[in-house]
Design an enzyme around this catalytic site. Structure first.
Site, short mmCIF file in Angstrom:
data_model
loop_
_atom_site.label_atom_id
_atom_site.label_comp_id
_atom_site.label_asym_id
_atom_site.label_seq_id
_atom_site.Cartn_x
_atom_site.Cartn_y
_atom_site.Cartn_z
CE LYS A 34 36.20 12.04 -22.50
NZ LYS A 34 35.15 11.53 -21.59
CB SER A 72 33.67 8.67 -23.72
OG SER A 72 33.56 9.57 -22.65
CB SER A 125 32.96 8.63 -19.68
OG SER A 125 32.08 8.21 -20.69
#
Lengths: 102, 490
Positions: free
Chosen positions: B76, B151, B175
């Site tokens: 990420k 996310s 997330s």
């Protein structure tokens, strides 16, 4: 709106947050944040007398490392990310003067 | 050689170790598939093709070894890497090059893993759909009209579409687990403090935790073995594994749990849940019972207060953490500043997107004079009650079984203008972060909507540091069903 966040409130919070907003943004955020804060008021349903606050999920206390000089980041590498620099310094526009412009 | 992109991390690792195929073939296989399908998915923000190939060649020459030798990992893009940029999908950090690697990156590379690229996310990890990325859209690999969740939407979509052998995400309020659920993969949020946050760009420091996104439960265990452990660079890092006593999470993962007691809470089985989600979770509970588990009813009476509590605590912490973006030290600087204060306010206005601005202002408001007691302190007290709910429940059970989300993936654009509705989507995931406990989401079937199969996630929540047991419980379900290892057809 249950909570009623005024545009004045939003301008004040934007100033504290160091965020410059347009008049249009102030209006949109007042409505959106007002709705969210209205929902937050749900917490007022609870009787919290005597409940201890919980800021953190662990039971840890502050951990201090030994006060010894160790390796740190290279100044040149760090300043490479700065928008303006004059090694070994970060450069900023003038600080004194009229101020308070946000 | 069969298609490496459809294999588990463990199969890739073992295949390289046994000489069935070379690390270079694995990297080339993933790069080819990224080239072929990521235009449609949009999982990656950056792909490190040359670096990944060079490192694969080093693995093949025997110069790099370890528990993950040759395994291809996506990160990420809020995890700092010296390679490429670390943008957090924000204009603020569009050009930012980290001068250091996050601890998890050092650990992965120390174990021989190959970082193939960095994945899209909601700006600064603030969001539940990856639609808050300042740069690009990410689609759900199972249905391009739907969000991948967020996310960590890029990491979950990359995993779901077969674009990496495993990925790392970060989970502040769901997330990792929510996008894993939407994309049909396994996602785990470890106990707060188990994995170092050093080099994870801070959103809400008492909630953030890095964790694995994988195809199988066993892969999550293998990855957790590498990334878990104390780190002196993270002052909130737990004192586990300091002298090497960390458990081997993968060792007993197939053994099942004797005398398993699973908790079911009515607060997580609301009538508001999608029918297919309800049926899938009920089915999973029945299956566990069939495997000998004792199902016990537990009560989590403060569940419904989780979302407002979370959005006060998380935004308060975010407003403080994001104060560092000042247009001076790094990140975006406006060209229009009149003086220093104006430089701050204008640089931040230009650099942050709307959701980040909303959260900074919400947090600032909750912490401001006159409102601190009514909002922030009140939220911290409710947080205690939520933690106590879990403490009570775990006296009666080994883990709580529930859905990860009330519905499968929603449509892109459906909630972008209604932040409150978007926040409600986190109802089953945020309390885990508030309490600091571990949680895992794993595939538990599909909901058929409009001719598309949309994955459903089963969530298991356990007491702090119960990862070994949680993974074994998850594996019991996975082993009894065919969902494991299924990759989206893109």
């Amino acid at each position: 709106m249950a909570n009623g966040l005024t545009e004045e409130d939003v301008r004040h919070v934007a100033k504290l947050s160091r965020l410059k907003l347009s008049d249009e943004e102030v209006g949109v955020f007042a409505e959106q944040l007002g709705a969210v804060l209205g929902y937050m008021d749900k917490l007022k349903e609870l009787d919290l007398e005597g409940v201890e606050e919980m800021a953190h999920p662990t039971n840890m206390v502050n951990k201090l490392r030994l006060d010894e000089v160790g390796a740190s980041l290279d100044v040149e590498e760090v300043l490479a990310n700065a928008p303006a620099s004059d090694e070994p310094y970060f450069k900023v526009p003038k600080v004194l003067g009229d101020g308070g412009s946000a | 050689m069969s298609d490496v992109t459809q294999m588990s991390l463990k199969a890739v690792r073992d295949g390289i170790a046994n000489g069935e195929f070379r690390a270079r073939e694995v990297v080339d296989g993933y790069l080819a598939r990224i080239e072929e399908v990521d235009g449609k998915v949009g999982a990656y923000r950056q792909v490190f093709g040359d670096e990944a190939r060079a490192r694969a060649d080093a693995v093949d020459r025997g110069e790099v070894s370890g528990a993950l030798a040759g395994v291809v990992i996506a990160l990420k893009d809020n995890i700092c890497t010296k390679a490429g940029r670390t943008t957090c999908a924000s204009r603020m950090l569009e050009a930012y090059r980290s001068p250091f690697d996050a601890t998890v990156v050092r650990k992965l590379e120390g174990a021989g893993a190959i970082v193939i690229g960095k994945t899209n996310l909601d700006e600064f990890a603030m969001g539940s759909s990856t639609e808050n990325s300042a740069f690009s859209e990410t689609c759900n690999p199972w249905d391009p009209d739907r969000v991948p969740g967020g996310s960590s939407g890029g990491s979950a979509a990359a995993m779901g579409a077969g674009l990496c052998s495993a990925a790392l995400g970060s989970d502040t309020g769901g997330s990792i687990r929510q996008p894993a659920s939407y994309c049909g993969v396994v996602g785990m949020k470890p106990t707060y403090g188990l994995v170092s946050r050093y080099g994870l760009v801070a959103f809400a420091s008492s909630l953030d935790q890095i964790g694995p996104v994988t195809r199988t439960v066993e892969d999550a265990a293998v990855l957790l073995n590498v990334i878990a452990g104390h780190d002196e660079r993270d002052s909130t890092s737990a004192d586990v594994g300091v002298s090497g006593e960390l458990p081997d999470y993968a060792a007993g993962v197939n053994e099942g749990v004797e005398g398993l007691r699973l908790g079911v809470a009515k607060q997580y089985l609301s009538d508001g849940n999608d029918e297919a989600v309800k049926a899938a979770v009920d089915g999973a509970i029945e299956q566990y019972e069939g495997m000998g588990a004792k199902i016990v009813e537990v009560d989590l009476p403060h569940t419904e207060y989780g979302v407002p509590t979370y959005y006060l605590v998380a935004t308060a912490e975010a407003s403080s953490n994001l104060a560092r973006y000042d247009g001076v030290h790094y990140g975006h600087r406006t060209e229009k500043a009149r003086d220093l204060v104006d430089l701050y306010a204008t640089s931040r206005a230009e650099g942050f997107g709307d959701e980040v601005k909303r959260r900074i202002m919400l947090g600032t408001y909750a912490l401001s004079s006159g409102y601190y007691d009514a909002y922030y302190l009140r939220a911290l007290k409710v947080r205690r009650l939520i933690k106590q709910d879990f403490d009570g429940a775990f006296e009666k059970c080994d883990a709580i079984v529930c859905p990860t989300t009330p519905t499968p993936a929603f449509k892109r654009g459906e909630m972008v203008d209604d932040p409150l509705q978007m926040y409600m989507n986190d109802v089953y995931t945020v309390n885990c972060n508030l309490a600091g406990i571990p949680g895992i989401s794993l595939p538990c079937g599909f909901s058929e909507i409009g001719g598309k199969r949309l994955p459903i996630g089963l969530q298991l929540l356990g007491p702090t540091f119960s990862e070994s047991k949680l993974l074994r419980i998850a594996r019991m379900y996975e082993a009894a069903n065919a969902f494991a290892g299924e990759c989206a057809v893109v």
